[in-house]
Design an enzyme around this catalytic site. Structure first.
Site, PDB file in Angstrom:
ATOM      1  N   LEU A  59       9.497 -17.255  -7.150  1.00 31.06           N
ATOM      2  CA  LEU A  59       8.480 -17.083  -8.179  1.00 31.06           C
ATOM      3  C   LEU A  59       9.037 -16.466  -9.455  1.00 31.06           C
ATOM      4  O   LEU A  59       8.554 -16.731 -10.544  1.00 31.06           O
ATOM      5  CB  LEU A  59       7.359 -16.175  -7.647  1.00 31.06           C
ATOM      6  CG  LEU A  59       6.246 -16.841  -6.863  1.00 31.06           C
ATOM      7  CD1 LEU A  59       5.312 -15.785  -6.304  1.00 31.06           C
ATOM      8  CD2 LEU A  59       5.445 -17.783  -7.768  1.00 31.06           C
ATOM      9  N   GLY A 105      -3.105  -1.547 -10.493  1.00 28.38           N
ATOM     10  CA  GLY A 105      -2.416  -1.369  -9.214  1.00 28.38           C
ATOM     11  C   GLY A 105      -2.739  -2.491  -8.255  1.00 28.38           C
ATOM     12  O   GLY A 105      -3.803  -3.105  -8.316  1.00 28.38           O
ATOM     13  N   HIS A 132      11.434 -14.404  -4.753  1.00 28.93           N
ATOM     14  CA  HIS A 132      12.577 -14.801  -5.567  1.00 28.93           C
ATOM     15  C   HIS A 132      12.288 -16.093  -6.315  1.00 28.93           C
ATOM     16  O   HIS A 132      12.564 -16.221  -7.503  1.00 28.93           O
ATOM     17  CB  HIS A 132      13.816 -15.000  -4.685  1.00 28.93           C
ATOM     18  CG  HIS A 132      14.560 -13.726  -4.500  1.00 28.93           C
ATOM     19  ND1 HIS A 132      15.126 -13.047  -5.543  1.00 28.93           N
ATOM     20  CD2 HIS A 132      14.816 -12.997  -3.397  1.00 28.93           C
ATOM     21  CE1 HIS A 132      15.698 -11.946  -5.084  1.00 28.93           C
ATOM     22  NE2 HIS A 132      15.531 -11.882  -3.774  1.00 28.93           N
TER      23      HIS A 132
HETATM   24  P1  ADP Z   1      -2.659   1.117  -6.268  1.00 27.15           P
HETATM   25  O1  ADP Z   1      -1.391   0.593  -6.798  1.00 27.15           O
HETATM   26  O2  ADP Z   1      -3.792   0.157  -6.241  1.00 27.15           O
HETATM   27  O3  ADP Z   1      -3.016   2.460  -6.776  1.00 27.15           O
HETATM   28  P2  ADP Z   1      -1.806   2.480  -3.937  1.00 27.15           P
HETATM   29  O4  ADP Z   1      -1.238   1.957  -2.671  1.00 27.15           O
HETATM   30  O5  ADP Z   1      -0.974   3.356  -4.783  1.00 27.15           O
HETATM   31  O6  ADP Z   1      -2.338   1.257  -4.740  1.00 27.15           O
HETATM   32  O7  ADP Z   1      -3.129   3.229  -3.565  1.00 27.15           O
HETATM   33  C1  ADP Z   1      -4.052   2.648  -2.676  1.00 27.15           C
HETATM   34  C2  ADP Z   1      -5.437   3.176  -2.950  1.00 27.15           C
HETATM   35  O8  ADP Z   1      -5.497   4.571  -2.641  1.00 27.15           O
HETATM   36  C3  ADP Z   1      -5.797   3.110  -4.414  1.00 27.15           C
HETATM   37  O9  ADP Z   1      -6.418   1.869  -4.679  1.00 27.15           O
HETATM   38  C4  ADP Z   1      -6.750   4.254  -4.604  1.00 27.15           C
HETATM   39  O10 ADP Z   1      -8.078   3.833  -4.347  1.00 27.15           O
HETATM   40  C5  ADP Z   1      -6.355   5.232  -3.520  1.00 27.15           C
HETATM   41  N1  ADP Z   1      -5.628   6.380  -4.102  1.00 27.15           N
HETATM   42  C6  ADP Z   1      -4.289   6.508  -4.201  1.00 27.15           C
HETATM   43  N2  ADP Z   1      -3.969   7.706  -4.761  1.00 27.15           N
HETATM   44  C7  ADP Z   1      -5.140   8.339  -4.997  1.00 27.15           C
HETATM   45  C8  ADP Z   1      -5.487   9.618  -5.554  1.00 27.15           C
HETATM   46  N3  ADP Z   1      -4.561  10.466  -5.988  1.00 27.15           N
HETATM   47  N4  ADP Z   1      -6.794   9.931  -5.613  1.00 27.15           N
HETATM   48  C9  ADP Z   1      -7.739   9.066  -5.200  1.00 27.15           C
HETATM   49  N5  ADP Z   1      -7.493   7.854  -4.660  1.00 27.15           N
HETATM   50  C10 ADP Z   1      -6.203   7.496  -4.577  1.00 27.15           C
END
Ligand code: ADP
Length: 433
Positions: free
Chosen positions: A224, A394, A222
């Site tokens: 931030l 991400g 908050h």
């Molecule tokens: P981000 O926001 O970094 O994508 P997530 O928590 O959504 O973080 O995902 C964590 C990790 O899982 C990602 O960094 C990715 O490496 C892996 N990941 C997520 N979804 C997939 C997918 N559909 N296929 C391959 N790897 C995936």
């Protein structure tokens, strides 16, 4: 409970039977002399009486007298014998020759034979036969009844323990699923009372720690947001001034960083709210095909390449299902965004409703997730292969948020290999009770 009762009973009954079988023999062997003298004393009167009867008549009449007494003493047997009969041991023969009585002891120290000398050659034997079958059966039934009583006692003893252990197990399970206020409520007088107390204390400590952590995260996030918004606003104003192209580019870069930071703060706030939700999840009856449609619509603009094909498989009869639309949509949007990032050109969404609940899966034909990472990717900030992810953006919070959004509704989210070759995310929501 019955398995543990059976095992406990088996151990008890086997050790009890072994002890009953071995211990008396051992004690009789160790104190053999004492048992023999006790039995000699005990049978002396009867043996003297029998011997007196024989000595009162001439030795020619002894066989007839023995036969008559044998009848009268049934089921005991009265038998005449020579004192050097091979049936007697050397020791017994020696005693008989010295004019002393002899006894033999069997199971449980009971006499099986008592011998009294009549003259230099002859002795009279009193043979105790084994118990008749019906009496043996009665003894066995006593053992069976003792066993049954032990079983009943064990059951009585085990029931409260089992109830408390089940309660402890249930509490640990619910606590693990995020119900941090769960406590065992086991009475301190219970035999596992101190264990339950330790568990409750530990649960309280964990709850406090997590609450503190959440509050800290909330507060920092908050705090931030305000300077971030100010910075964003200030930079936007600065950008509107006449600026040389290089400075404008630099400022635009800074704006992008600030927006990214703002996004992270928003994600963090969502995650921390989901970790300890202030309100219970909603239960709205939705039409599943319309629901999936609306989610696809919400992520449509993010579809990076127009070549990506998204199929929706609605298995069986299309049904309505009760769920929290906000939480479920949040989870599904994250899964779809990930699928869009990591797929080659195909994404498939499947839906299936069964009496127990609703299953939704999101498949893609991308690089997939190695088996050993399929659980870790749900941890906050965990990202696979950083070089790959940096390009795809991400913060590693998306899947953690999705899982929490489902767990808050009593559901689950797991990662599996997809038949399309990439990753499958399987979302499961139970039918509300
Ligand atoms: P981000 O926001 O970094 O994508 P997530 O928590 O959504 O973080 O995902 C964590 C990790 O899982 C990602 O960094 C990715 O490496 C892996 N990941 C997520 N979804 C997939 C997918 N559909 N296929 C391959 N790897 C995936």
């Amino acid at each position: 409970m019955f398995r543990i009762l059976f095992r406990l009973y088996l151990v008890t009954i086997v050790s009890f039977s072994a002890a009953i079988y071995l211990v008396p023999d051992l004690v009789i062997q160790v104190f053999h002399e004492r048992f023999v003298t006790y039995n000699l004393d005990y049978s002396r009167g009867l043996q003297t009486l029998i011997a007196k009867q024989f000595r009162a008549v001439p030795s020619e009449q002894w066989p007839a007298l023995a036969a008559e007494m044998d009848k009268e003493f049934q089921p005991l047997h009265i038998v005449l014998n020579r004192n050097d009969d091979a049936e007697f041991t050397l020791d017994e023969r020696e005693r008989l020759r010295r004019g002393e009585n002899v006894v033999r002891i069997g199971d449980w120290g009971w006499r099986t034979l008592a011998v009294a000398p009549l003259n230099e050659q002859m002795v009279v034997k009193m043979v105790v036969p084994p118990d008749p079958t019906d009496v043996s059966w009665l003894y066995w039934s006593i053992n069976v009844l003792i066993g049954a009583t032990m079983l009943a006692c064990l059951l009585l003893w085990l029931r409260p323990h089992w109830r408390d252990l089940e309660r402890l197990k249930g509490t640990a399970e619910r606590f693990g699923k995020g119900h941090l206020s769960e406590r065992t409520q086991i009475s301190p007088s219970s035999n596992i009372g101190s264990l339950a107390n330790v568990f409750d204390t530990m649960a309280g400590d964990i709850e406090n720690l997590l609450n503190q952590q959440r509050d800290l995260l909330n507060a920092v996030s908050h705090e931030l947001r305000t300077p971030l918004t100010r910075l964003d606003f200030g930079l936007a104003l600065a950008l509107s001034d006449d600026l040389p192209a290089t400075s404008r580019e630099r400022l635009q870069g800074l704006v992008a960083h600030i927006r990214e930071l703002d996004e992270l703060v928003l994600e963090l706030l969502s995650y921390s709210r989901l970790q300890n939700p202030a309100r219970l999840p909603e239960q709205v009856d939705v039409s599943l095909d319309e629901f999936i449609d609306s989610i696809l619509g919400s992520v449509d603009e993010e579809l990076e390449s127009p070549e990506i094909v998204i199929d929706v498989l609605l298995n069986g009869q299309l049904e309505r299902f009760s769920l929290d639309p906000r939480l479920t949509a949040r989870a599904l949007q994250n899964l779809l965004r990930n699928a869009m990032r990591y797929c080659e050109k195909r994404i498939q969404i499947g839906v299936q409703v069964c009496p127990k609940g609703c299953e939704i899966w999101v498949d893609d034909d991308g690089i997939g997730i190695p088996e050993e990472e399929r659980e870790r990717i749900f941890e906050p900030f965990y990202r696979l292969d950083r070089s790959r992810d940096r390009a795809t953006g991400g913060f590693g919070l998306g899947l953690a948020i999705s899982r929490r959004a489902l767990e808050a509704q009593g559901g689950t989210l797991t990662a599996q290999p997809s038949p399309l070759g990439g990753a499958r995310f399987r979302l499961w929501l139970p039918t509300p009770a």
